[in-house]
Design a protein around this motif. Structure first.
Motif, PDB file in Angstrom:
ATOM      1  N   ASP A 203      -6.303 -38.516 -23.069  1.00  0.00           N
ATOM      2  CA  ASP A 203      -6.209 -37.718 -24.286  1.00  0.00           C
ATOM      3  C   ASP A 203      -5.355 -36.492 -24.003  1.00  0.00           C
ATOM      4  OD1 ASP A 203      -9.707 -38.199 -25.185  1.00  0.00           O
ATOM      5  OD2 ASP A 203      -7.916 -39.414 -25.614  1.00  0.00           O
ATOM      6  N   SER A 206      -6.377 -33.093 -21.788  1.00  0.00           N
ATOM      7  CA  SER A 206      -7.614 -33.409 -21.079  1.00  0.00           C
ATOM      8  C   SER A 206      -7.412 -33.558 -19.573  1.00  0.00           C
ATOM      9  CB  SER A 206      -8.196 -34.709 -21.628  1.00  0.00           C
ATOM     10  OG  SER A 206      -7.326 -35.782 -21.287  1.00  0.00           O
ATOM     11  N   ILE A 209     -10.100 -32.150 -17.366  1.00  0.00           N
ATOM     12  CA  ILE A 209     -11.348 -32.911 -17.401  1.00  0.00           C
ATOM     13  C   ILE A 209     -11.267 -34.105 -16.459  1.00  0.00           C
ATOM     14  CG2 ILE A 209     -12.887 -34.257 -18.876  1.00  0.00           C
ATOM     15  CD1 ILE A 209     -11.934 -32.439 -21.198  1.00  0.00           C
ATOM     16  N   ALA A 230     -11.854 -37.870 -20.665  1.00  0.00           N
ATOM     17  CA  ALA A 230     -10.450 -37.684 -21.065  1.00  0.00           C
ATOM     18  C   ALA A 230      -9.915 -38.908 -21.813  1.00  0.00           C
ATOM     19  CB  ALA A 230      -9.586 -37.401 -19.834  1.00  0.00           C
TER      20      ALA A 230
ATOM     21  N   ASP B 216     -16.145 -29.936 -24.730  1.00  0.00           N
ATOM     22  CA  ASP B 216     -15.541 -30.380 -23.474  1.00  0.00           C
ATOM     23  C   ASP B 216     -16.205 -29.785 -22.240  1.00  0.00           C
ATOM     24  OD1 ASP B 216     -12.251 -30.445 -24.977  1.00  0.00           O
ATOM     25  OD2 ASP B 216     -13.686 -32.066 -24.647  1.00  0.00           O
TER      26      ASP B 216
END
Lengths: 434, 252, 572
Positions: A203, A206, A209, A230, B216
Motif C-alpha cells: 500500500d 506503508s 509498517i 502494508a 496504523d
C-alpha cells in the motif's frame, strides 16, 4: 581523431567509468557503453541549445553582457543580501562545491543540494541509526539476494543491474542473475519489478509498517504482527523474512519510494535497523540509489568542510544544520531568502509552486550550461562548462567512491569552479570597498 | 515585578533570531539596555530595538520578570531559549524553537507555534493555545535524547514527530497529532486526546496515552490486556519489541 | 630568504639528548640552521619549554572520519574543550569550525597546530577510497600529512601469500602505495576484513580466512617481508586480531612474538603495534574482564624489535572508527548505538560507532587505566608513541589532559578516586607511581616518531631539520608537573608559539597563519619484469571483480598538495 577510454559518465549516481568516447575536431562523434541517459548527456550539447553568453535581465528580458559585468552584477546581489539561498551544486564537480561552500560561508548564506528533494531523508536516517553499507563491488562479488525497494533502476540507473547488481558476475557470483534472487518492493509494478523473481506490492505510504513487521519477525516477535501488513498477507511477509534470513548476502537498494513517501526519513531509518537486525543472521547492507551523478559528492565535501551534508546555514558565521528549517524548500516556502544563487540544478522545474513563486520575486543568479525553467526566473545568468565533458573534476558515486571526471573537449566556457571563485573575489572586493 | 512589552514594528520575512530574549537576560535591564540587545537578522546582527517597540515597567529578578509579545511574531525564532525563570506571554503566532532548551519558568502562546516548540527542554512549562507544527518537545538531529523534563501543553493540534527522542517530562495535546508521535522515546509521558498515526515507534521507555483514534499501529507492540487511567480503560500495548522496549502504549 | 632567531629556548630534544637546556634556535627558509644574520626576526622564548612540533603517528583525521561527521551532526556543537572544540565563526584568518570528536577539516588543522603538533599520519587509507583521503588532506591547513594504506584483507595480497609469490606481493604493495599515495603498510585485523564480507571474523592468528586459505599470521609475515624488501620508511603498522575482546592480550603477545624473526631493512622497528590499550585485555568475558597490560608490558620490556602506541581512553563521548568491521558491529549491538559500515570491494572493511566512556563503568575505568599502565610499565619511552587513536579513545584535543595523567600520580589519583571498587580490583594503575617528565613526554609525542617513520627532518631540532617548533608557556625548571598539572594542561592546550617551516602559525594559542602543509608518500621501485607480471594479475581483478577501471583507480597528481615523494629501492 582521439579515442578516450575509461571516461566517466556524468549523469546518474552509477558513475559508470567505462565509457569510450571518440572525439573529432573537438566534437564527440561516438560514444560506447553509455546507457540512453548517459548518451543523452554526452550528445546533449549537439542537440540542445546552450546558454551562449552571460546575461542580465533588463526590462524583463535577458540581455547579453560581458562576463565581468555579469560577475559584478551577481556579486552586488550577494553583497546586498541578508539571506541568500545557494542551491543545487549536484551536477558539477566537488571542486565547484568546495568553492560554493566557501562563498556561502563568506556571505553568510544558506547552501543546500538537490538532496533536499531527493535523498535528504537518507542523511537524516543515517543521523539516527548510521549507514550500514558497502561499495558496489561487494554486491557484484557476493550478493545473492538483491532487493530494489521504492526505486526503478531500469529507468533511473539503466546500467546498474548489469554493472553492479542483479546481472553482474563476480568472484562468488559467477552465475550472475541465475545465482541470485531479485525482489522488488513497490507500490506499482514497474519495469524493474517485471524483471524480479518476486514482486511485493505494498500500500502507498506503508513502507515503515512493512519494514517494522520484518524486523519483528526477524527478531523473533512474529506473534505481534497482524494478518495483513502494508496490504501484504502475513504468510507472504513471513516468507519474505525467511528469504532475507536465509540469503548469504543481502543488499537493499532504495530510492524515492522510501525517502519521499509517508514517514520520509523514518523509512530508511527503520531499514537501517532492519539491516542491523539481519546481520545477526546473515550479511546485509543497504545502498541509496543516488540520482544526480555528484549529489553524493556534495554531501561528502559539505560534511568534511562544514560538518554537515546539506542544508547548511552560515548566517551566524559558523555552520548550523537543521533540515526542516535550513533546507532550500523550507526557506523558499516561508519566503525567507532575499536572493538566490542556483547552479547545477533546476528548481524552476522541480520545486513546489510556492517555492518557485518566491524565486520569481527575488534576484536570482543562475550558473548552468543549459537554459531551463530556472533561467526564466534568473536575473543574472552565467553559462558554464559541463563537468565530465568540458571540464575535469571529482565526483562521488552512490556508494561514496570517488572518480575523476575527464575533460574530453575544449570549450570557451568557464567552469563552475572558476565562476564561483571569480564571484567570491568580486564579493570580497565590493565588501572591502564598502 | 518587571514587565517588558515588545511589539514588532514591521512584519519581517527574514527571521529574527531572538535567543537573547528571555527573562534571564531582561531582568533588571532598562528599556535602552533591552533595545540594545543584539539579535541576529539574516547574516548580521542588529539591536533588538530596530525590530521591536519596547516598553519596560519596573525592574526585578528573572523569576519576577515577564515578557509580553503583542502581535504576530511568526518570524521571530528562539524566543525564550535556555530560560530558567520568569514568564513569557506571546499574543500572536510564534516561529520555530520557542522555548528551546528551557530549564524553568513559563511560556504561554496565544497563537500557533512553528516547529521545534520546547526542543531539548529540561524544565519549566509551555502552554500553547493554538496549533503546533512539527517536532514538539523533540531533540536536535543525531542526539539520543530530546526533551528531558518540563511540561508542554498544546491546546490545539500538532503535526508529525511529536516528542521525538523524549527522555523525560510531559506533553499533553488536546487535539490531533500527525505521524509518528513519541518516536524513539526513552522516558517521559505523552497524552494525546485526539487522533494519532503510527505512535511510539521504537519506544524504549515511557508512557503514551491516546484517547482518540489510532491509525496504523506499528507491528512491533504486544497487546497485554487493559489498563485504567483516570477512569478510562485502555487497551494496553507494551513495546517496541524490536528495541527490547518496556514502553507502555495505551490506546482507546 | 626569511630568518628567525629563537632566543632563550629551553630546548627539550631527546633525539639530540638535549634535556631542557637553554639555547638559541636559528631558522632560515624553513629549516633549522647553524646561525642567522643580524636581520633575523627575533622571538624571545623567555626560557620556555621548546620542542619539535608534535607528530601524531596514528589519527583518524581524513577519510573514514567523514562517516563519523555525517552520522553525528550533534557533535558539531559539542564544546567540551573550550578553545579547541565547538562551533566557531569564521574570521579573517580562519574558516568556520565545528565539532569535538569529528571536527571539520579546517578545525583539525587549527586545533592540532594550537596543541603544537605539526605532522599527522592518517591511520587507515582504503586503496579504492584513497582519493577521498587526499581531498580531505587538501582542506586540512598547516599540518604535514602522510597516511597508511590498508593491505591486510586484500584479495591480491592474500592470493600472493597463499601462492607463495613474495616478489609479486612486494610489487603489488609498491603499486598499492603509489595508487593510494600512501606512506606505509597498514594491517587491520588481518584477514578479518575479508571474513566480514560474509559477516564473519577470524578468531586468531591461525584461523584461516574463509575462501582464501591463508591465516592472519601468514598475512602479517608476508606483508612484513614485502615491507622490508621494499625498504619502506615505516614498518608494518598492525591493529591486532581480537581487538576489544577480554583475553586478547594473548593474541597481542603472540603477534609481537611472530615478528621476532623479521629483520628490518632500515634503522627502525620491525613492527609497530597500534592502540595496544584495546588489545591488552585479560579475563574471559566482560564479567571477569581485567587489565592485561602488565603481561604485554612485560613482553615489550624484553623485546627490542617493536614499537607501539597507546590508544588512551578519555572519558566522555568518543567515536570509534576502524577498518575492524566486525568489532564495530559488535560494539553497536552491545551498546545500542548508531552503526555505520562500509566494506570496500576486494580490500577491507570498516565501521563507525559513537560511544561514551564513563568513569562509572568499571569496564571503561579499566580501559582508561590500561593505556596509562602500558605507558608507565614499559621502561623504554622510545618504544612508546602517545595516541588516543583519535577519536576512538577520545578526541586529540584531549592530549593535554592525557599528558597530566602521564606526568602526575596525584592527578591520576584524583580520577581513580571516582572509580568503583570493582574497577580498582581489575587494574594495577593505583600501584604505579612513576611520573613521566617533559623529556619522556617529548620522546613519546615527537622524538620516537622521527626514527619510527624514518623521517630524520621531523620530530627533532637538529640542524637541517624542518623548522616545525612548539614553544609552550612553561618554565621547565620552575614547574612541578606532578602537582601543577593544571598549568601543564593549560600550556599544552595552546602553544605560546607554533612554527611550521619557520613560519609562525600559532601565537598565544591563536592561529596566526594558515600555510598549506605537505603530503608525504612513498614510491617504491620494483624491477620492470616483476611489476609487469603483477600488473597482469591485477588487470584480471579489475576486469572481473572491481567496479572501477584500473586507469581511474590511481590517485592523480592533482590531489596532492605540496607532495614530497619518498623514493625507495626494492631488493629483488
Amino acid at each position: 581523431m582521439l579515442v578516450i577510454k575509461d571516461a566517466v559518465c556524468s549523469l546518474c549516481g552509477s558513475l559508470c567509468d567505462d565509457i569510450t568516447v571518440t572525439v573529432e575536431d573537438n566534437k564527440i562523434t561516438k560514444i560506447e557503453n553509455a546507457c540512453i541517459l548517459g548518451r543523452s548527456k554526452f550528445v546533449g550539447m549537439l542537440e540542445h541549445d546552450r546558454i551562449e553568453t552571460p546575461m542580465i535581465r533588463k526590462d524583463g528580458k535577458l540581455a547579453p553582457v560581458s562576463y565581468e559585468e555579469a560577475i559584478e552584477a551577481a556579486a552586488k546581489i550577494l553583497v546586498n543580501s541578508r539571506r541568500t539561498l545557494s542551491y543545487g551544486w549536484c551536477s558539477t564537480s566537488c571542486e565547484a562545491v568546495s568553492a560554493a561552500i566557501q562563498l556561502a560561508e563568506e556571505t553568510g548564506s544558506v547552501i543546500d543540494s538537490t538532496a533536499n528533494v531527493c535523498h535528504g531523508p537518507t542523511a537524516l536516517a543515517a543521523q539516527e541509526k548510521g549507514s550500514p553499507s558497502a561499495t558496489l563491488g561487494e554486491i557484484k562479488n557476493r550478493a545473492d539476494l538483491i532487493i530494489f525497494w521504492g526505486c526503478n533502476p531500469v529507468h533511473a540507473h539503466p546500467r546498474h543491474m548489469v554493472r553492479y547488481s542483479s546481472f553482474s558476475k563476480g568472484l562468488f557470483t559467477e552465475k550472475g542473475r541465475k545465482g541470485r534472487t531479485m525482489i522488488v518492493v513497490d507500490v506499482r509494478k514497474t519495469d524493474t519489478a517485471k524483471l524480479a523473481d518476486k514482486y511485493v506490492e505494498i500500500d502507498q505510504g506503508s513502507d515503515l509498517i512493512l519494514v517494522t513487521a520484518l524486523r519483528s519477525i526477524i527478531n523473533g516477535h512474529g506473534d505481534v504482527i497482524p494478518e495483513v501488513i502494508a496490504g501484504v498477507p502475513k504468510a507472504e511477509v513471513l516468507e519474505l523474512a525467511e528469504t532475507l534470513k536465509n540469503a548469504k548476502f543481502v543488499c537493499i537498494f532504495f530510492g524515492m519510494g522510501v525517502t519521499q513517501s509517508r514517514s520520509k526519513y523514518k523509512n530508511a531509518d527503520a531499514m537501517s535497523s532492519l539491516i542491523s537486525d539481519l546481520n545477526q543472521h546473515t550479511k546485509a547492507v543497504m545502498i541509496g540509489m543516488r540520482g544526480h551523478y555528484n549529489v553524493t559528492g556534495f554531501g561528502q565535501v559539505a560534511t568534511w568542510e562544514t560538518g554537515f551534508p546539506m542544508a547548511i546555514d552560515f548566517a551566524r558565521g559558523y555552520p548550523y544544520y537543521n533540515p526542516g528549517e535550513t533546507g532550500a524548500n523550507d526557506l523558499l516556502v516561508r519566503e525567507e531568502p532575499d536572493a538566490a544563487i542556483i547552479a547545477a540544478a533546476d528548481p524552476g522545474a522541480h520545486f513546489p509552486q510556492k517555492a518557485v513563486r518566491h524565486l520569481a520575486r527575488i534576484p536570482v543568479i543562475q550558473i548552468d550550461p543549459y537554459p531551463n525553467p530556472t533561467t526564466e526566473l534568473a536575473d543574472v545568468v552565467i553559462p558554464s562548462a559541463i563537468v565530465g565533458i568540458e571540464a575535469e573534476g571529482t565526483a562521488y558515486r552512490m556508494d561514496a567512491i570517488s572518480l575523476r571526471m575527464k575533460k574530453l573537449i575544449d570549450t570557451k566556457f568557464k567552469t563552475d569552479e572558476e565562476i564561483v571563485k571569480d564571484l567570491a573575489t568580486k564579493v570580497r572586493e565590493l565588501k572591502r570597498g564598502a | 515585578m518587571q514587565i517588558v512589552k515588545l511589539s514588532l514594528k514591521k512584519a519581517n520575512k527574514i527571521p529574527v533570531e531572538a535567543d537573547n530574549v528571555n527573562p534571564n537576560n531582561f531582568a533588571g535591564k532598562t528599556e535602552e539596555e533591552i533595545k540594545a540587545i543584539p539579535v541576529w537578522y539574516g547574516n548580521g546582527q542588529c539591536p533588538l530595538g530596530d525590530f521591536f517597540n519596547v516598553k519596560v515597567e519596573g525592574s526585578d529578578s528573572a523569576e519576577n520578570t515577564k515578557i509580553v509579545f503583542e502581535g504576530d511574531v511568526s518570524r521571530v525564532k528562539r524566543i525564550g531559549q535556555n530560560m530558567s525563570a520568569g514568564e513569557i506571554e506571546i499574543n500572536g503566532n510564534v516561529d520555530m524553537h520557542c522555548g528551546f532548551g528551557m530549564k524553568g519558568g513559563k511560556i504561554v502562546i496565544n497563537g500557533d507555534a512553528d516547529s521545534w516548540l520546547g526542543c531539548e527542554m529540561t524544565g519549566g512549562e509551555i502552554i500553547l493555545n493554538g496549533n503546533a507544527s512539527y517536532y514538539v518537545g523533540a531533540g536536535y538531529r543525531g542526539e539520543a535524547c530530546g526533551m528531558r523534563g518540563g511540561k508542554i501543553t498544546v491546546n490545539g493540534n500538532a503535526r508529525d514527530y511529536l516528542g521525538e527522542h523524549m527522555c523525560g517530562g510531559e506533553i499533553l495535546v488536546k487535539g490531533n497529532v500527525g505521524l509518528l508521535p513519541a518516536i524513539s522515546n526513552n522516558g517521559g509521558k505523552i497524552v494525546i486526546e485526539g487522533n494519532a498515526t503510527m505512535p511510539a515507534s521504537e519506544m524504549k521507555n515511557g508512557t503514551v496515552i491516546i484517547k482518540g483514534e489510532t491509525s496504523d499501529l506499528l507491528p512491533s507492540y504486544k497487546e497485554e490486556g487493559t489498563e485504567e487511567v483516570e477512569g478510562i480503560t485502555y487497551r494496553k500495548f507494551v513495546g517496541d519489541v524490536n528495541v527490547g522496549g518496556k514502553g507502555v502504549l495505551l490506546i482507546k | 630568504m626569511s630568518e628567525i632567531l629563537i632566543k632563550n629556548a629551553s630546548v627539550c630534544d631527546p633525539v639530540q639528548g638535549i634535556n631542557c637546556e637553554t639555547m638559541d634556535i636559528c631558522i632560515r627558509d624553513g629549516k633549522i640552521v647553524e646561525s642567522v644574520s643580524g636581520n633575523a626576526k627575533v622571538i624571545d622564548a623567555e626560557g620556555r619549554l621548546t620542542m619539535a612540533g608534535g607528530f601524531d603517528g596514528h589519527t583518524h583525521s581524513a577519510g573514514k572520519i567523514n562517516v563519523g561527521r555525517f552520522i553525528n551532526p550533534n557533535d558539531a556543537r559539542r564544546n567540551l574543550v573550550p578553545g579547541l572544540s565547538g562551533q566557531v565563526a569564521r574570521t579573517e584568518k580562519t574558516r568556520a569550525q565545528v565539532g569535538y570528536n569529528t571536527p571539520n577539516t579546517y578545525a583539525i588543522g587549527y586545533r592540532y597546530a594550537k596543541l603544537g603538533y605539526t605532522t599527522i599520519c592518517e591511520a587507515a587509507i582504503p586503496l579504492l577510497a584513497a582519493r577521498h583521503t587526499h581531498e580531505e588532506f587538501k582542506e586540512i591547513p598547516i599540518l604535514d600529512k602522510m597516511g597508511l594504506s590498508l593491505f591486510g584483507s586484500n584479495w591480491q595480497v592474500m592470493e600472493y601469500i597463499r601462492d607463495k609469490e613474495p616478489e609479486k606481493l612486494a610489487a603489488y604493495v609498491a603499486w598499492g602505495l603509489r595508487a593510494s599515495r600512501g606512506y606505509g603498510v597498514k594491517i587491520v585485523n588481518p584477514g578479518g576484513g575479508e571474513a566480514w564480507g560474509w559477516g564473519r571474523n577470524v578468531s586468531g592468528l591461525y584461523d584461516p580466512v574463509p575462501n582464501f586459505d591463508v591465516t592472519p599470521a601468514e598475512i602479517l609475515l608476508g606483508l612484513a617481508e614485502a615491507n622490508e624488501r621494499l625498504q619502506l620508511p615505516h614498518s608494518v603498522h598492525v591493529h591486532c586480531n581480537n581487538l576489544g575482546k577480554p583475553g586478547n592480550y594473548a593474541t597481542t603477545i603472540e603477534t609481537m612474538k611472530l615478528f621476532e624473526k623479521v629483520k628490518p631493512s632500515r634503522d627502525r622497528q620491525a613492527l609497530h603495534v597500534t592502540h595496544v590499550q584495546f588489545n591488552a585485555y585479560a579475563g574471559t568475558s566482560w564479567r571477569d574482564f581485567e587489565t592485561g597490560a602488565p603481561m604485554v608490558a612485560d613482553y615489550i620490556n624484553g623485546a627490542d624489535h617493536l614499537t607501539f602506541d597507546l590508544g588512551q581512553v578519555i572519558f566522555g563521548p568518543a567515536v570509534t572508527m576502524t577498518a575492524d568491521g566486525p568489532v564495530e558491529y559488535a560494539n553497536a549491538r552491545m551498546l545500542h548505538e548508531k552503526w555505520s559500515n562500509q566494506d570496500i570491494e576486494l580490500e577491507d572493511a570498516s565501521g563507525v560507532v559513537p560511544l561514551f566512556y564513563s568513569p562509572k563503568s568499571f569496564v571503561n575505568a579499566v580501559q582508561w587505566a590500561i593505556g596509562l599502565e602500558l605507558a608507565l610499565l614499559v621502561k623504554d619511552p622510545w618504544k612508546v608513541m602517545f595516541t588516543t587513536d583519535s577519536p576512538n579513545g577520545g578526541s586529540f584535543v584531549n592530549y593535554p589532559e592525557a599528558f597530566t595523567y602521564l606526568m602526575s600520580a596525584k592527578r591520576r589519583e584524583e580520577v581513580i578516586s571516582d572509580f568503583s571498587k570493582m574497577a580498582l580490583d581489575r587494574m594495577v594503575l593505583p600501584g604505579i607511581d612513576r611520573e613521566l617528565d617533559f623529556y619522556e613526554l617529548a620522546i613519546m609525542t615527537r622524538s620516537t616518531q622521527s626514527k619510527m617513520y624514518s623521517r630524520p627532518e621531523k620530530g627533532n631540532l637538529k640542524v637541517g631539520s624542518d623548522a616545525d617548533i612548539a614553544i609552550y608557556d612553561i618554565l621547565p625548571g620552575q614547574i612541578d608537573p606532578s602537582t601543577e598539572y593544571v598549568k601543564v594542561k593549560t600550556a599544552f592546550s595552546g602553544a605560546a608559539y607554533t612554527l611550521k617551516d619557520g613560519e609562525i602559525v600559532v601565537k598565544d594559542g591563536e592561529i596566526e597563519a594558515t600555510p598549506k602543509g605537505k603530503i608525504y608518500w612513498v614510491n617504491a621501485k620494483v624491477p620492470a619484469n616483476i611489476d609487469s607480471a603483477m600488473q597482469k594479475d591485477i588487470d584480471i581483478k579489475f576486469r572481473k571483480y572491481y567496479t572501477v577501471s584500473k586507469a581511474n583507480y590511481m590517485v592523480e597528481d592533482v590531489y596532492l598538495q605540496n607532495p614530497v615523494e619518498i623514493a625507495t629501492e626494492g631488493v629483488f
